[in-house]
Structure formats: structure tokens, C-alpha cells
Design an enzyme around this catalytic site. Structure first.
Site, PDB file in Angstrom:
ATOM      1  N   GLU A  94       0.848  -1.186   0.000  1.00  0.00           N
ATOM      2  CA  GLU A  94       0.000   0.000   0.000  1.00  0.00           C
ATOM      3  C   GLU A  94       0.895   1.252   0.000  1.00  0.00           C
ATOM      4  O   GLU A  94       1.883   1.280   0.726  1.00  0.00           O
ATOM      5  CB  GLU A  94      -0.896   0.041   1.251  1.00  0.00           C
TER       6      GLU A  94
ATOM      7  N   HIS B  55      -6.441  -1.817  15.269  1.00  0.00           N
ATOM      8  CA  HIS B  55      -6.673  -1.140  13.985  1.00  0.00           C
ATOM      9  C   HIS B  55      -6.448  -2.096  12.804  1.00  0.00           C
ATOM     10  O   HIS B  55      -7.320  -2.232  11.944  1.00  0.00           O
ATOM     11  CB  HIS B  55      -5.739   0.069  13.885  1.00  0.00           C
ATOM     12  N   GLU B  56      -5.318  -2.764  12.781  1.00  0.00           N
ATOM     13  CA  GLU B  56      -5.023  -3.645  11.633  1.00  0.00           C
ATOM     14  C   GLU B  56      -5.993  -4.820  11.611  1.00  0.00           C
ATOM     15  O   GLU B  56      -6.445  -5.244  10.549  1.00  0.00           O
ATOM     16  CB  GLU B  56      -3.573  -4.136  11.673  1.00  0.00           C
TER      17      GLU B  56
ATOM     18  N   GLY C  70       3.162   2.693  10.782  1.00  0.00           N
ATOM     19  CA  GLY C  70       2.949   1.903  11.990  1.00  0.00           C
ATOM     20  C   GLY C  70       2.792   0.422  11.703  1.00  0.00           C
ATOM     21  O   GLY C  70       3.482  -0.418  12.272  1.00  0.00           O
ATOM     22  N   ALA C  71       1.872   0.087  10.806  1.00  0.00           N
ATOM     23  CA  ALA C  71       1.604  -1.312  10.516  1.00  0.00           C
ATOM     24  C   ALA C  71       0.749  -1.406   9.261  1.00  0.00           C
ATOM     25  O   ALA C  71       0.220  -0.401   8.786  1.00  0.00           O
ATOM     26  CB  ALA C  71       0.874  -1.958  11.688  1.00  0.00           C
ATOM     27  N   MET C  72       0.610  -2.629   8.745  1.00  0.00           N
ATOM     28  CA  MET C  72      -0.107  -2.816   7.493  1.00  0.00           C
ATOM     29  C   MET C  72      -0.992  -4.054   7.559  1.00  0.00           C
ATOM     30  O   MET C  72      -0.551  -5.121   7.969  1.00  0.00           O
ATOM     31  CB  MET C  72       0.921  -2.925   6.345  1.00  0.00           C
ATOM     32  N   GLU C  73      -2.232  -3.882   7.107  1.00  0.00           N
ATOM     33  CA  GLU C  73      -3.293  -4.872   7.301  1.00  0.00           C
ATOM     34  C   GLU C  73      -3.354  -5.981   6.255  1.00  0.00           C
ATOM     35  O   GLU C  73      -4.429  -6.558   6.053  1.00  0.00           O
ATOM     36  CB  GLU C  73      -4.644  -4.145   7.326  1.00  0.00           C
TER      37      GLU C  73
ATOM     38  N   HIS D 195      -9.329  -3.790  10.172  1.00  0.00           N
ATOM     39  CA  HIS D 195      -9.288  -3.636   8.710  1.00  0.00           C
ATOM     40  C   HIS D 195      -9.748  -4.907   7.993  1.00  0.00           C
ATOM     41  O   HIS D 195     -10.131  -4.842   6.830  1.00  0.00           O
ATOM     42  CB  HIS D 195      -7.864  -3.326   8.243  1.00  0.00           C
TER      43      HIS D 195
END
Ligand code: TRP
Ligand code: ZN
Length: 865
Positions: free
Chosen positions: A122, A298-299, A262-265, A302
Site C-alpha cells: 500500500e 486497527h489492523e 505503523g503497521a499494514m493490514e 481492517h
């Protein structure tokens, strides 16, 4: 510079071809990694368009159409695209290319992070892996084969379920993954490396067992349990609050050290910045724990809001991000302190989002034009986006909002949709007309809401005349009135809630430029406005000191107590800025003393109330800022509070500071309160006793929250105490870069004339690394964002230093370079000489030979080119 052309939302067209299935083969081999992709294409409706595939930073080796190798004249290749013409209705395309993950410092596409391969696709990183229609509305089922050396890369991971595993004869392994859910390529992920694994199982409400795996660097297992606990809490919460269950048999999280965000889903395989996973009480603060909980949530959230239902195009980013931030906020609020969470959210809005709205980068939560998509992962799209969802939630109420969510999923599961589709589902499920409300998606800028009151004693009537103005922004000159929900509560002078017509607490809906609302009440009431920050607007209303003294203890909303206290602080700081000999009124300390005295005061809330408003939040309330006067006024307010409340602060510290560490909400609140007292006391010009408290706290601390607070307090008092503590911390944690980030940040924020020499030295510390975004943020972004007196030094040296850093990052990591430039493009409120210095630095950067699209977009908008 490569051609930097804007793309527009209004130009959206459906993809000319769709893909059913794609099969990827990765032969991981350092600088010469080979990727072969085979995809089944079919025309999307009647058209005779060419197929234009996106692809960058790779060497194309071979193209085959239905098994036939294509000669070079059969396709067109540019720096960014591969175009095929005269294609049939349906065909299979196989593309082989070579990529170099080793020298990929941009951390987009496939790269090596401290010896492990990982991906970040992304928004538009997949095109660095293979040639493909890199857009979120092309959904396909992915099969991924990974071939790599078995010894160095024992774990080979991708999305979905593992379907086969084989040992090849040459020392390599081959693992195959299949993801049964159609997804856009931005959700693709691959990880290969050697890790320690924390395993667990979650049983869903329908009794399905899901394997949970958390991959961390070798030796870090003791820092993994908190993230695992957070994941299980998130899974349970999404079932109970949103009725949403996980859909695969396995959920994996990998922590990597080199990560831009931060992070990726990624579906079934989240990749996280190790900072957002790893925590134990020795090395992580309470805030780290809470932020990990919210990011893991959050992730995970998603998976439904983002993955099962995704975005039609990147202009719709807030469809998934605003909604998912709203969901992670509610998760944190249901698990922890609602008030403190709300305070943090509002601070982000006031200190960062309002500033973005007032900047050259201003955009609506659904932008209309974009040059570099990475520039639009913003506080506007994320946090204002969440505020817009929150307003819908409060207009509809929880039940109707949840019905809207159910309708949204039943209509759009498996699709790539728009923000409008989301609002339509909310509207259709609730019967509430959101026509005017939709403007929040297309209109940028921060509305200003002004309130005037008149009490008509003869008629027993309070009239509130409420005006909204929507000042022009850089991107949009003409604005319309928005639908703004304003939460109000009414009290009598004794602080008792009074039942005015419509209720003691009520929401009025402002929909016009000016409206007058009437309330029947037999006494002239006090009232608090915009309670719980019911809309992301600037409220212009001057409470009298008497009103605040009544309302703060009276308010039933804990958040609103804090809000009213901010109001009192800001009102008088504003005076202090105008007049350096301004005498702060005793009412400030009377209110604080009463709150400290009152055993029923929420400790976590009090910890927040004891923080004098930040530089950024003061700046937000002013049109022009005299940097030195703001710093001075904050300082004198602190001195005033300490002088009057020294004993209360010391005893509050003693009551709440704990000798031994525990982790639960009450213990967190007590630590926060004790440390707020400590930091306030440490700001004192004269108090020498505080040195002893700081030293003792540092020496005896058994947890990072107290250690870091002691270190921060020491940086305020300075001298040998500070030097000794910093040296001791360095000796203890050197080599553990994640922990050393805290040390770098404390250094970066030191108000010292030597700061630039210090920064140069710190850049040579063995734990500093220019290619690691966490290090760069810990040192340089902290300096630029929080060291106000030195960054804004009138010589311009702070701006020039940041300029040099950005120049360096422009080639190695354009995404991070563009994020770091924020303090240089938000200068509108500074004095003329400082603006001139900043513009000179920006003009210099603009002339760089190889300026990235990311920086080009921001600098050209800022210099109005
Ligand atoms: N989708 C991610 C999130 O909000 C954001 C993200 C992670 C991202 N890494 C990125 C966005 C890199 C752009 C580039 O959860
Ligand atoms: Zn997100």
C-alpha cells in the site's frame, strides 16, 4: 525529476480488464530476485482498450501471452508502464522480472529489513514487485510460491492458508500459499526470514479455531505477549460490538525493524513496525502499551473495513481509514479510559489536523486530486475521517449505526466501493437524511463556530445564536455551511444540571450559516458547549472565569472537564503572551487544588489536566505567533502553578508514585498522575528538592514509564543530574535501538544552544541509522516538532538543518522525506523573517536534481508554483 502529474477523482474510469486469479513465484536471491507472475485477464465489459500495467524499479525479463513468448516489438515499455495492445477477450499473461530488495531503502515493494525479506504494497508498492494493474478495484485470488534458502529463511509466509511445503535439493525450500478471498494487490504480502514465534489459538463465537502467530526477531519473545493479548481482545471486541468474526484459519503478525509507517493490514499477514508490537515493562511505557493495543486492533479491524470491503480508488482512502480509526478508538475507549482516549484524539485534531487544514496541503477527507498517494495518508484522511464517522454515529445512535454497518457489509462484501456507498448504507438503514452531512467528505478546512448568548429574563428564555464560518483553504476557495452537531449541557449557578426545554444535555444541529436556538429556563444558566468534541470545529466562545469555576466540577462528561480547563488556561496564556508581566489569576490554582483534593477525581484525567497546553495547541488558537512569547507565557503559567501548589503536587506525587510495578488501569492512572506532578515540579525555576525525587525515581524504577518520566524531568532541571541519567541509560540500553529511540528523543528536545552539535554527534551513535525511519523520527522529527525554541531559532539554523536532512532522505526514502517536511510547510502563523528563512530553504530543496514526486507535490504547493 520524473513527470509529476496530478490525478483527479473526477477522472475515475473502471478498469479495462479484470483478473480472476494470479499466481506469483518468488525466487528470493538477494540483488537478483526473480518474480514471475501469471494472471488470467478478461475484458471488463465491451471495450477495445489497451492493457496498461504499472511497473517500476525492475528489469523486465520476459512476457508471454497464452504461453507464447512475446517479441519486444509486441509491447511498449516505459519507466512506469508496460502496455499490450490488440488483446483478445480473455488471456493468460506471464511476466518475469528481476528486482533488487537488498538496495531498496525506500521500503516500498519487496525489501530486506535487518536480514528478513518483507513487503509493503500500500498504496502503490506492488508495481515495484511485478507488472500489474496496481489499483484497488482489481480484485483477484492470489496463489504465492516462495523459494528461498532454507537455512537463512526458515519461515516463508504469505496471505491466506499454506497449501504445500517442499524441500528442494539445492538447500532451498518452496512454500505455497493460497488466499481464498479476492483482494486488491495492495493487500498482498510476503515475508521470509528467521524468527521466534509466539503461538496461540482464538476460538470465534461460532466455535472456529483460529491459529494466531506472532513473528519477532530472535530473542524478542519476552516482548511479544502484550501484542498477542491485544489481538485476542480485538477479535473478541469486534464480535461483541460489531458482530464481525474472523474469516481465515490463521492470522499472522510479523514485526520488522524497518518500516515507513505503523503497521499494514495485509490479508491474514499483518506486517508491523516492531515499535508497534514489542513491549515489556522494562523497555516500554504505558503509552507504548496502549498504542500497541490500538494499532493491533486497527489492523485487525481492517479485515472487515478495508479488506472484505475495500476502496474503489485511492481518493476513497478514508472509507477504510476513517472508519477503521473510529473502530480502533472505540476499542481503546471500551477497554480503557473513555475520557483520556478522547483527550488524545482531540489533541491530534487540534495540534495536527487543524494545522494541516490551514496549510498548503489542505484537502478534504476525500481528496480530489493527488500527485503522490503516499502524501495522503494524513491526519485529515485518518483522524478527521474518524471524526466524521463519529458524528454520524452520534446523529444515528449506536443501534442505527450498527444497522447501517450490517447493511454496508451485506451490500458490499467482496467489493471495492466509495465513501458515498458507505453513507448511503447509513442513510438507508436509519432513514436519516444525510444529504447535507455528505459535505464533510468534499469540503476541506476547519469550520469556526461562534456562539452568542442572550438571556431574556422576562420570557424565561435563553437564546443562543450560533454562526458557522468556513474560511477558504489553499485547495478550495468557496465553502458551504455544514451539518454540525453541537452537544450542550445546562447548569444552574450551584452546578446542578437543569432541565431546560429539550433536556439538560442535548444536541442541537447547526445546518445554516447562522441560527438562533431558544431554550426555556427559569434561571439564567451556565452551559458547556461542543461537549465531548461533538464536531471537529473551532469553537469561539469566551467563558467567564466564574462560569468555568462552576462548570468544571459540575460537568458529568469527564472529557469536557478537561476541555473547559483548557479553555481557562488558553484564555489566560493569551493574556500572558500579550503582556509578559501578566499576573495569572488565583482561580486557576483554586480549581486545580480542588480537583487534586477531591478523592473522586479520575486520576488519569487529573494527570491530563495538570499538563499546561502544548505549544501546538496554543498556536492553534492564534492567527500569528510570537514563538518566544508563547514559550515564555507557558513557562510563567507553570511557575505560577508550582509556586501556589508546590506542596499539593509533592503530596499528590507521593500518594500516587508506586514502588512496584503493576499493569492495570488504576496503576496506569496513578503512574500518569505521579509523573505529571513530577514533570510540573521539574519545570520549576527554584525548587531544588525535585532533583532528589527525580534521582530516586530513576534509580529505583522497575519500569520504563517511570524511568522515562525521570529522564524527561531531568532534562528540564539539567546539570549533572541530567548528564548522569543520560549516560546511565545509554550504558544500560545501547544496542537495543527501539529503547534507545526514547533516549534520542529526550536529547532532541533539549533546549540547548548546542543542539545542532549535539544532533551531529548523536547521528554518529552506533544505534543511529539513517535508513531506519524509527531512528530518524526519534531524533530529527522530535527536534523539528517539539524543540520549539531551537528549531525556530531566529538565525534559521534549525530550518537549514532540517532541510539538509530532507535532502538526504529525498533519494534514500522519499516517503519519509515528505513526512519530515511538515514543520517547514506549516509556517503561515510565524513572523515574516522566519517565513523568509523557511521559504529560502524550501526553494533550495525545490531545485534538487532528483526531487521525488512526494516532495515536489508538497513544496510546489507551498511555494505556490
Ligand atoms: N493501511 C495502513 C494502516 O493504516 C497504513 C500504511 C502502512 C501505509 N504502511 C504504509 C500507507 C505505507 C502508505 C504506505 O493501517
Ligand atoms: Zn489503517
Amino acid at each position: 525529476m520524473t513527470a509529476a502529474r496530478a490525478k483527479y477523482l473526477k477522472d475515475y474510469t473502471v478498469p479495462p480488464f479484470l483478473v480472476d486469479e494470479v499466481e506469483l513465484v518468488f525466487e528470493l536471491n538477494g540483488e537478483q530476485t526473480i518474480v514471475t507472475s501469471t494472471a488470467q485477464y478478461k475484458r471488463n465489459g465491451q471495450n477495445n482498450a489497451d492493457l496498461v500495467l504499472n511497473g517500476e524499479h525492475q528489469k523486465l525479463l520476459q512476457v508471454s501471452l497464452d504461453g507464447q513468448v512475446l517479441a519486444q516489438e509486441k509491447y511498449q515499455l516505459t519507466e512506469e508502464t508496460l502496455t499490450l495492445t490488440e488483446l483478445p477477450e480473455q488471456f493468460t499473461l506471464t511476466i518475469k522480472s528481476q528486482i533488487d530488495p537488498v538496495n531498496n531503502t525506500a521500503l516500498e515493494g519487496l525489501y530486506l529489513s535487518a536480514g528478513a525479506y518483507c513487503t509493503q504494497c500500500e498504496a502503490e508498492g506492488f508495481r515495484r514487485i511485478t507488472y500489474y494493474q496496481d489499483r484497488p478495484d482489481v480484485l483477484a485470488k492470489f496463489t504465492t510460491h516462495i523459494i528461498a534458502d532454507r537455512k537463512n529463511f526458515p519461515y516463508l509466509l504469505s496471505n491466506g492458508n499454506k497449501v504445500s511445503e517442499a524441500e528442494l535439493e539445492d538447500g532451498r525450500s518452496k512454500v505455497t500459499w493460497f488466499d481464498p478471498y479476492k483482494k486488491p494487490c495492495y493487500l498482498f504480502a510476503l515475508v521470509a526470514g528467521d524468527f521466534d514465534v509466539l503461538r496461540d489459538v482464538y476460538t470465534t463465537k461460532n466455535g472456529r479455531n483460529v491459529t494466531l502467530e506472532l513473528f519477532v526477531d530472535k530473542g524478542n519473545l519476552k516482548r511479544a505477549p502484550h501484542a498477542m493479548t491485544s489481538l485476542k481482545q480485538a477479535m473478541a471486541w469486534d464480535e461483541s460490538r460489531f458482530n464481525l468474526e474472523y474469516d481465515l484459519d490463521i492470522y499472522m503478525i510479523v514485526a520488522v525493524d524497518f518500516f515507513n509507517m505503523g503497521a499494514m493490514e495485509n490479508k491474514g499477514l499483518n506486517v508491523f513496525n516492531s515499535k508497534c508490537v514489542l513491549a515489556d515493562s522494562d523497555s516500554a511505557t504505558d503509552n507504548d502499551y496502549l498504542s500497541i493495543e490500538s494499532i493491533v486492533g486497527h489492523e485487525y479491524f481492517h479485515n472487515w473495513t478495508g479488506n472484505r470491503v475495500t476502496c474503489r480508488d485511492w481518493f476513497q482512502l478514508s472509507l477504510k481509514e476513517g472508519l477503521t480509526v473510529f473502530r480502533d478508538q472505540e476499542f481503546s475507549m471500551d477497554l480503557g479510559s473513555r475520557a483520556v482516549n478522547r483527550i488524545q484524539q482531540v489533541k491530534v485534531m487540534r495540534e495536527h489536523q487543524f494545522a494541516e487544514d490551514a496549510s498548503p496541503m489542505s484537502h478534504p477527507i476525500r481528496p480530489e486530486s493527488v500527485i503522490e498517494m503516499n502524501n495522503f495518508y494524513t491526519v485529515t484522511v485518518y483522524d478527521k475521517g474518524a471524526e466524521v464517522i463519529r458524528m454520524m454515529h452520534s446523529i444515528l445512535g449506536e443501534d442505527r449505526f450498527q444497522q447501517g454497518m450490517q447493511l454496508y457489509f451485506s451490500r458490499h462484501d467482496g467489493q471495492a466501493v466509495t465513501c458515498d456507498d458507505f453513507v448511503a448504507a447509513m442513510e438507508d438503514a436509519s432513514g436519516v437524511d444525510l444529504t447535507q452531512f455528505r459535505l464533510w467528505y468534499s469540503q476541506s478546512g476547519t469550520p469556526v463556530v461562534e456562539v452568542e448568548e442572550a438571556y431574556l429574563a422576562a420570557e424565561n428564555k435563553l437564546k443562543l445564536t450560533i454562526k458557522q464560518s468556513n474560511p477558504p483553504t489553499a485547495d478550495q476557495k468557496i465553502k458551504q455551511p455544514l451539518h454540525i452537531p453541537i452537544n450542550i449541557a445546562f447548569f444552574n449557578t450551584a452546578g446542578e444540571a437543569i432541565d431546560v426545554s429539550g433536556g439538560a444535555e442535548q444536541v442541537v444541529n447547526l445546518t445554516e450559516a447562522e441560527q438562533t436556538f431558544e431554550f426555556s429556563t427559569e434561571v439564567k444558566p451556565y452551559f458547556s458547549l461542543l461537549r465531548d468534541f461533538s464536531a471537529p470545529v473551532k469553537l469561539v466562545y469566551q467563558y467567564s472565569d466564574d462560569a468555568l469555576a462552576c462548570l468544571i466540577p459540575a460537568e458529568s462528561s469527564q472529557y469536557t472537564k478537561w476541555e473547559l480547563m483548557q479553555n481557562l488556561y488558553i484564555k489566560h496564556i493569551t493574556q500572558g503572551i500579550k503582556d509578559s508581566s501578566y499576573q495569572y489569576p488565583s482561580i486557576i490554582c483554586d480549581i486545580l487544588a480542588a480537583l487534586i483534593q477531591d478523592a473522586s477525581t479520575d486520576k488519569a484525567l487529573l494527570a491530563e489536566i495538570l499538563k499546561v497546553p502544548s505549544f501546538a495547541s496554543i498556536m492553534e488558537t492564534m492567527d500569528t505567533v510570537d514563538v518566544d512569547a508563547v514559550i515564555q507565557a507557558r513557562k510563567s503559567l507553570e511557575q505560577f502553578i508550582i509556586k501556589n501548589l508546590n506542596d499539593q503536587l509533592v503530596s499528590c506525587y507521593n500518594k500516587n508514585h508506586a514502588q512496584t510495578y503493576e499493569y492495570h488501569q488504576d496503576a496506569i492512572a496513578k503512574r500518569a498522575l505521579a509523573n505529571s506532578c513530577l514533570l510540573l515540579l521539574a519545570a520549576s525555576d527554584e525548587n531544588n528538592d525535585v532533583r532528589t525525587i527525580i534521582e530516586t525515581q530513576y534509580q529505583n524504577s522497575d519500569n520504563m514509564t517511570d524511568t522515562l518520566a525521570a529522564m524527561q524531568a531531568a532534562s528540564l532541571v539539567g546539570g549533572s543530574l541530567f548528564k548522569d541519567i543520560m549516560q546511565s541509560f545509554d550504558e544500560k540500553w545501547r544496542g537495543d535501538a527501539l529503547v534507545m529511540d526514547k533516549w534520542f528523543s529526550v536529547h532532541a528536545r533539549c533546549d540547548s544552544e548546542q543542539i545542532l552539535q549535539n544532533l551531529d554527534e548523536l547521528q554518529n551513535h552506533p544505534d543511529f541509522n539513517w535508513n531506519n525511519p524509527n531512528r530518524v523520527r526519534a531524533l530529527i522529527a522530535q527536534f523539528a516538532m517539539f524543540n520549539h525554541s531551537q528549531f525556530h531559532h531566529k538565525s534559521g539554523r534549525g530550518y537549514q538543518y532540517l532541510g539538509r536532512v530532507i535532502e538526504r532522505l529525498n533519494t534514500s526514502n522519499p516517503q519519509i522525506a515528505a513526512r519530515m517536511i511538515t514543520p517547514l510547510i506549516q509556517f503561515k502563523k510565524l513572523d515574516e523573517p522566519r517565513q523568509v528563512l523557511i521559504k529560502a530553504e524550501l526553494s533550495r530543496l525545490f531545485e534538487l536534481d532528483n526531487l521525488s514526486k512526494d516532495l515536489y507535490e508538497k513544496i510546489s504547493k507551498t511555494l505556490d508554483l
